[in-house]
Design an enzyme around this catalytic site. Structure first.
Site, PDB file in Angstrom:
ATOM      1  N   LYS A  88       0.818  -1.212   0.000  1.00 18.72           N
ATOM      2  CA  LYS A  88       0.000   0.000   0.000  1.00 18.72           C
ATOM      3  C   LYS A  88       0.859   1.273   0.000  1.00 18.72           C
ATOM      4  O   LYS A  88       0.445   2.309  -0.489  1.00 18.72           O
ATOM      5  CB  LYS A  88      -0.925   0.031   1.220  1.00 18.72           C
ATOM      6  CG  LYS A  88      -1.863  -1.155   1.365  1.00 18.72           C
ATOM      7  CD  LYS A  88      -2.967  -1.149   0.326  1.00 18.72           C
ATOM      8  CE  LYS A  88      -4.073  -2.136   0.645  1.00 18.72           C
ATOM      9  NZ  LYS A  88      -3.664  -3.557   0.477  1.00 18.72           N
TER      10      LYS A  88
HETATM   11  C1  LIG Z   1      -4.206  -4.684  -0.097  1.00 22.67           C
HETATM   12  C2  LIG Z   1      -3.360  -5.893  -0.173  1.00 22.67           C
HETATM   13  C3  LIG Z   1      -3.557  -6.862  -1.180  1.00 22.67           C
HETATM   14  C4  LIG Z   1      -4.663  -6.761  -2.209  1.00 22.67           C
HETATM   15  O1  LIG Z   1      -4.425  -5.746  -3.153  1.00 22.67           O
HETATM   16  P1  LIG Z   1      -5.624  -5.182  -4.071  1.00 22.67           P
HETATM   17  O2  LIG Z   1      -5.039  -4.029  -4.806  1.00 22.67           O
HETATM   18  O3  LIG Z   1      -6.700  -4.757  -3.101  1.00 22.67           O
HETATM   19  O4  LIG Z   1      -6.070  -6.263  -4.957  1.00 22.67           O
HETATM   20  C5  LIG Z   1      -2.702  -7.948  -1.212  1.00 22.67           C
HETATM   21  N1  LIG Z   1      -1.720  -8.099  -0.296  1.00 22.67           N
HETATM   22  C6  LIG Z   1      -1.512  -7.202   0.696  1.00 22.67           C
HETATM   23  C7  LIG Z   1      -0.432  -7.448   1.684  1.00 22.67           C
HETATM   24  C8  LIG Z   1      -2.317  -6.062   0.797  1.00 22.67           C
HETATM   25  O5  LIG Z   1      -2.109  -5.177   1.779  1.00 22.67           O
END
Ligand SMILES: *Cc1c(COP(=O)(O)O)cnc(C)c1O
Length: 494
Positions: free
Chosen positions: A113
């Site tokens: 993120k």
């Molecule tokens: C948010 C997240 C995901 C999923 O990503 P999306 O863009 O929502 O598909 C996968 N792995 C981790 C560790 C995340 O924080």
């Protein structure tokens, strides 16, 4: 570049409007009118650049209102050495000759993120100026863990923004909770909500549409904004790292220029894999996009059957950031495949009304040409963590493990050994407890002690932002009933 809503492409928005608004008024997602193509020698030029410059180069295609100087300042601030513990920012680690792990967790919160949430605040505060918005943005976030901390770190001390994060009292890991309640910064707030993630999320949505609260905010000089993954300012920075990874692989002579690669992404809200799809549309030689899900496998079924059905059991898994039944960003893919806002609107209306929709054969055909869906349960997730560590000495987290399982399944099914880039989305230390169990530990230490235990077991140090949590002051202890979230907001904005 102009932006349109996925549900109405007659009204156009500028990039700064799209980023300030977050969501279109008709409920659709604000999306580029078309996906620009990279010029012929782009990859050669990009190869010589640092990540920060690559980000400017790619994002500039979508942000005409922003000067190169502005974007350079933002990317230097967002991806600098004080934020990321790798000079490559998003380094590619080769696992074996045709499998490469794109590590997206070297930022301040140790999850992918950060790649977008370090960038979004710069784009948003500049967009406020460009759209002549005079009020302060109050960013509300409901989080199941990673987004909340990522947003807090991104927005802390950013002028003309306040950020308030709600997390479910018993719905996040101990490490995640500690990360949030110790958050520093003069414009941040954190509150636990009694209930689960849905309660927190529904509460935030209600606040956004509560006219009385919105008027009161206005009176105090604020307006609500969102750092949710449906904001274009979050998808855009994610396109960069796929292009960057491809450049690294050519530079390091792992692939030749123009050679096709597959990309495999552990998926929840469909933001990360959508960015890979856009990178492909820009001209990056990606062949298959492999969409990996945990037991919440609504997307696997969708990609195989063309039916999206959220009426199913919800599972809490050891890869909690992928525990999602409504993948919001899928709407942008549907727009791209149909180019027809009426059709998208129809599917989304069905989803809202009955929780299910079936795409036309034409859309299904297009989907299946590009995407493959695989899912994996908890035992397989643990087993992959273990085998990756034992076979390759590579320690991965639970989300990344789901992706490696999907890639393995894809290869077994198709025999396609095209070089693959796997998105690695969190540091294994962020989910240390589950990782230890997967490695065979029967007694896992509670809370932060699990970090030391994982270090003792593997000899690898915990990332500094997690290791330093121990010394941090707890700043937030507020627990609110879901009906009282409004009070938490108003008391923060006094
Ligand atoms: C948010 C997240 C995901 C999923 O990503 P999306 O863009 O929502 O598909 C996968 N792995 C981790 C560790 C995340 O924080």
């Amino acid at each position: 570049m102009r932006y349109i809503s996925t549900r109405n492409n007659t009204i156009q928005y500028s990039a700064s409007q799209a980023i300030t608004q977050g969501l279109a008024k008709d409920g659709g997602l604000l999306t580029p009118f078309y996906i620009p193509k990279l010029p012929g020698k782009a990859l050669e030029d990009l190869m010589a650049m640092a990540y920060q410059q690559r980000a400017v180069y790619v994002m500039k295609h979508y942000l005409e209102e922003f000067s190169v100087k502005e974007l350079t300042d933002y990317t230097n601030a967002a991806y600098g050495p004080d934020k990321f513990d790798s000079p490559a920012v998003a380094p590619v680690r080769t696992v074996n000759e045709n499998t490469h792990s794109l590590e997206l967790w070297h930022g301040p919160t140790c999850a992918f993120k950060d790649m977008a949430l370090q960038m979004l605040p710069h784009l948003l505060s500049a967009s406020l100026v460009k759209t002549e918005e005079e009020k302060t943005a109050c960013i509300l976030v409901a989080t199941s863990g990673d987004t909340g901390k990522g947003a807090l770190e991104g927005f802390k001390n950013v002028p003309r923004t306040k950020i308030l994060v709600f997390y479910p009292k018993d719905g996040v890991s101990q490490v995640q909770e500690l990360q949030m309640v110790t958050q520093e910064g003069n414009n941040v707030g954190v509150a636990a909500v009694v209930g689960n993630f849905d309660d927190a999320q529904t509460g935030v949505k209600k606040l956004f549409s509560n006219e009385k609260v919105c008027r009161e905010l206005q009176r105090r000089g604020y307006f609500f904004s969102s750092a949710n993954s449906i904001n274009w300012g979050r998808v855009l920075p994610q396109i960069v790292y796929y292009i960057s990874a491809y450049c690294d692989l050519i530079r390091d002579e792992k692939i030749t220029q123009g050679q096709a690669v597959n990309v495999c992404v552990p998926t929840g809200n469909f933001g990360n894999i959508l960015a890979a799809y856009y990178a492909r549309e820009m001209g990056l030689p990606i062949d298959q996009l492999i969409c990996a899900s945990n037991s919440n496998n609504v997307l696997t079924e969708f990609l195989r059957e063309g039916v999206y059905d959220r009426n199913r059991t919800f599972y809490n898994t050891i890869s909690p950031s992928m525990d999602i039944l409504i993948s919001s960003n899928l709407e942008r893919l549907l727009y791209s495949l149909t180019q027809d806002p009426a059709e998208v609107k129809h599917y989304m209306a069905r989803l809202a009304e009955v929780g299910r929709y079936q795409v036309s054969d034409r859309v299904k055909g297009k989907l299946q040409k590009r995407f493959r869906g695989y899912c994996c349960g908890e035992p397989e997730t643990r087993q992959i963590i273990r085998s990756m560590y034992e076979k390759h000495g590579y320690l991965i987290d639970t989300h990344t493990a789901v992706a490696f399982s999907a890639l393995e399944q894809y290869r077994a099914e198709t025999g396609d050994e095209t070089p693959a880039i796997v998105a690695s989305t969190a540091s294994p230390f962020k989910f240390a407890g589950s990782v230890l169990e997967a490695l065979g530990e029967t007694r896992v230490a509670p809370g932060l002690d699990a970090l030391d235990q994982l270090t003792a077991k593997t000899g690898q140090p915990a990332p500094a932002p997690l290791a330093s949590l121990r010394d941090k002051q707890i700043r937030f202890t507020q627990v609110v009933e879901k009906e009282r979230m409004v009070d938490a907001v108003l008391s923060m904005l006094e």
